[in-house]
Motif scaffolding. Structure first.
Motif, mmCIF file in Angstrom:
data_model
loop_
_atom_site.group_PDB
_atom_site.id
_atom_site.type_symbol
_atom_site.label_atom_id
_atom_site.label_comp_id
_atom_site.label_asym_id
_atom_site.label_seq_id
_atom_site.Cartn_x
_atom_site.Cartn_y
_atom_site.Cartn_z
ATOM 1 N N SER A 183 -9.430 13.775 11.596
ATOM 2 C CA SER A 183 -9.750 13.428 12.977
ATOM 3 C C SER A 183 -11.088 13.999 13.441
ATOM 4 C CB SER A 183 -8.632 13.852 13.938
ATOM 5 O OG SER A 183 -8.693 15.233 14.172
ATOM 6 N N THR B 1 -5.216 3.000 3.156
ATOM 7 C CA THR B 1 -3.895 2.803 3.728
ATOM 8 C C THR B 1 -3.243 1.539 3.190
ATOM 9 O OG1 THR B 1 -4.677 3.872 5.729
ATOM 10 C CG2 THR B 1 -2.651 2.631 5.920
ATOM 11 N N ALA B 2 -1.952 1.616 2.988
ATOM 12 C CA ALA B 2 -1.218 0.429 2.543
ATOM 13 C C ALA B 2 -1.163 -0.594 3.669
ATOM 14 C CB ALA B 2 0.184 0.826 2.122
ATOM 15 N N CYS C 264 -7.476 9.417 16.549
ATOM 16 C CA CYS C 264 -8.811 9.579 15.987
ATOM 17 C C CYS C 264 -9.901 9.400 17.033
ATOM 18 C CB CYS C 264 -9.039 8.572 14.855
ATOM 19 S SG CYS C 264 -8.278 9.117 13.343
ATOM 20 N N MET D 285 -13.607 11.720 12.017
ATOM 21 C CA MET D 285 -13.571 10.424 12.681
ATOM 22 C C MET D 285 -14.237 10.492 14.036
ATOM 23 S SD MET D 285 -12.318 8.245 10.718
ATOM 24 C CE MET D 285 -12.315 6.985 11.967
ATOM 25 N N MET E 168 6.522 -0.127 0.952
ATOM 26 C CA MET E 168 5.586 0.939 0.564
ATOM 27 C C MET E 168 5.227 1.735 1.815
ATOM 28 S SD MET E 168 1.886 0.872 -1.297
ATOM 29 C CE MET E 168 1.981 -0.601 -2.191
ATOM 30 N N SER E 169 5.359 3.020 1.773
ATOM 31 C CA SER E 169 5.084 3.794 2.996
ATOM 32 C C SER E 169 3.593 4.068 3.126
ATOM 33 C CB SER E 169 5.868 5.098 2.966
ATOM 34 O OG SER E 169 5.408 5.887 1.891
ATOM 35 N N ARG E 170 3.204 4.262 4.324
ATOM 36 C CA ARG E 170 1.790 4.454 4.629
ATOM 37 C C ARG E 170 1.442 5.931 4.511
ATOM 38 N NH1 ARG E 170 1.473 3.875 10.070
ATOM 39 N NH2 ARG E 170 2.669 1.994 9.876
ATOM 40 N N GLN E 171 0.365 6.241 3.877
ATOM 41 C CA GLN E 171 -0.104 7.625 3.844
ATOM 42 C C GLN E 171 -0.580 8.003 5.231
ATOM 43 O OE1 GLN E 171 0.133 9.666 1.240
ATOM 44 N NE2 GLN E 171 1.082 7.980 0.156
ATOM 45 N N SER E 172 -0.118 9.125 5.712
ATOM 46 C CA SER E 172 -0.628 9.535 7.017
ATOM 47 C C SER E 172 -1.183 10.944 6.932
ATOM 48 C CB SER E 172 0.499 9.438 8.054
ATOM 49 O OG SER E 172 -0.062 9.415 9.349
ATOM 50 N N ARG F 277 -3.835 12.285 8.978
ATOM 51 C CA ARG F 277 -4.897 12.076 9.960
ATOM 52 C C ARG F 277 -5.491 13.355 10.507
ATOM 53 N NH1 ARG F 277 -6.047 7.961 7.705
ATOM 54 N NH2 ARG F 277 -4.204 6.797 7.235
#
Lengths: 180, 171
Positions: free
Chosen positions: A11, B65-66, B85, A14, A1-5, A7
């Motif tokens: 930022s 996040t997965a 970040c 954050m 499963m790919s990671r959602q990125s 950012r």
């Protein structure tokens, strides 16, 4: 499963969370170090002052704002330029005194208090006292002696956060600033 | 105290944290009873503060996040997403021995903004790194990774203004 990125959009947010969380850690440390809330408030104010006297230079360098003509202009610069630049919020400026020497900054959202709840035994803690010191220190460096206090605080159950700023007097330019 | 100003090239919204970090440093060291003799304790206090903040940050960052597929995947996330970040840039170089030691290199570490180079400055470096070491340790802790994070600074002889920070992580 790919990671959602995703950012880049996060930022900025954050970054303010880094500040908020660090501030929270500081307040926690101060509550451990000092016996009562009044001392913590004072310490936060003092640290804010130390930041303010240096932050003003950073602000003037980034904003190239000239000298304010009067206190009303100062209020607008604080709310619309400084707060926006550093904290990403624009408080509204209201409740001017008839003499024009006192006003309120109303913050719908106070970024310092995200995720914060005051525990029961800290009812007199003014959590965001750092801000008062910052404003006071910064304005002192541009020859304005002001009094800054919180009139309303969402952490204490008020619906908004209200910072009250009062012009005390003009400071002579050739006096050195107090060193705290 | 020494005059503090944010590092050239930093954005306005980075300034509050940098000023606050500097003030926290001053407070921890000023409030120590014996100045330099309590250095270890002060470093530990700063590191612990950073730890709590790192945990909180990572929790918010990885909400949607997965899961990560392995330790290296986690370290890459720390080097890219987490570092961006916190410091608005990525780690410049990541090395590993594939046996639990990772070295993260930041060539322009944001919190080392004092201008003077030289031996005296390098001696002061640990206190400027402690909070950030805690940040990383806390971030990793939130992902279930136990670590020891240390950092060091080296100054390139040819370019006085380049600050290198090398951190070692033992998982």
């Amino acid at each position: 499963m790919s990671r959602q990125s995703n950012r880049t959009t996060d930022s900025k947010k954050m970054n303010s969370e880094l500040f908020t969380l660090t501030y929270g850690a500081l307040v926690t440390q101060l509550c451990k170090d000092y016996e009562n809330d009044e001392e913590v408030n004072k310490q936060l104010d003092k640290m804010g002052y130390n930041i303010g006297v240096r932050l003003i230079e950073d602000f003037l360098a980034r904003s190239s704002i000239g000298r304010c003509q009067d206190f009303r202009e100062t209020a607008d610069v604080i709310a619309k330029v400084a707060f926006k630049m550093y904290l990403g919020i624009t408080p509204s400026v209201t409740n001017w005194s008839p003499a024009g020497d006192e006003f309120s900054l109303i913050l719908e959202n106070n970024p310092l208090v995200d995720f914060v709840e005051l525990p029961d035994n800290h009812s007199t803690l003014v959590y965001s006292s750092l801000l008062c010191g910052v404003l006071r220190g910064a304005l002192e460096m541009v020859q304005m002696a002001v009094d800054v206090r919180f009139a309303q605080d969402t952490l204490r159950g008020d619906s908004v956060t209200e910072i009250r700023m009062k012009f005390i007097k003009r400071i002579e330019e050739n006096l050195p600033a107090g060193d705290e | 105290g020494t005059l503090f100003s944010p590092r050239e090239g930093t954005m306005a919204d980075e300034a509050p944290f940098q000023f606050l970090h500097n003030e926290v440093l001053q407070y921890i060291y000023k409030s120590a009873e014996n100045g330099e003799t309590d250095n270890g304790r002060n470093i530990a206090k700063l590191e612990n503060m950073g730890f709590r903040v790192g945990q909180g940050l990572m929790e918010r960052l990885t909400k949607d996040t997965a899961r990560f597929k392995d330790e290296l995947d986690i370290m890459k996330f720390v080097c890219k997403d987490f570092w961006t970040c916190v410091f608005k840039k990525q780690i410049d170089n990541l090395r590993t021995n594939h046996q639990g030691i990772y070295v993260l290199q930041d060539n322009k570490f944001r919190l080392l903004s004092q201008l003077s180079a030289g031996k005296q400055y390098l001696e002061q470096a640990p206190k400027y790194l402690a909070f950030t070491c805690g940040l990383v340790r806390g971030a990793l802790s939130n992902l279930g990774v136990k670590s020891i994070v240390t950092a060091e600074v080296s100054v390139m002889p040819a370019c006085v203004s380049d600050h290198k920070m090398i951190r070692k992580i033992f998982s």
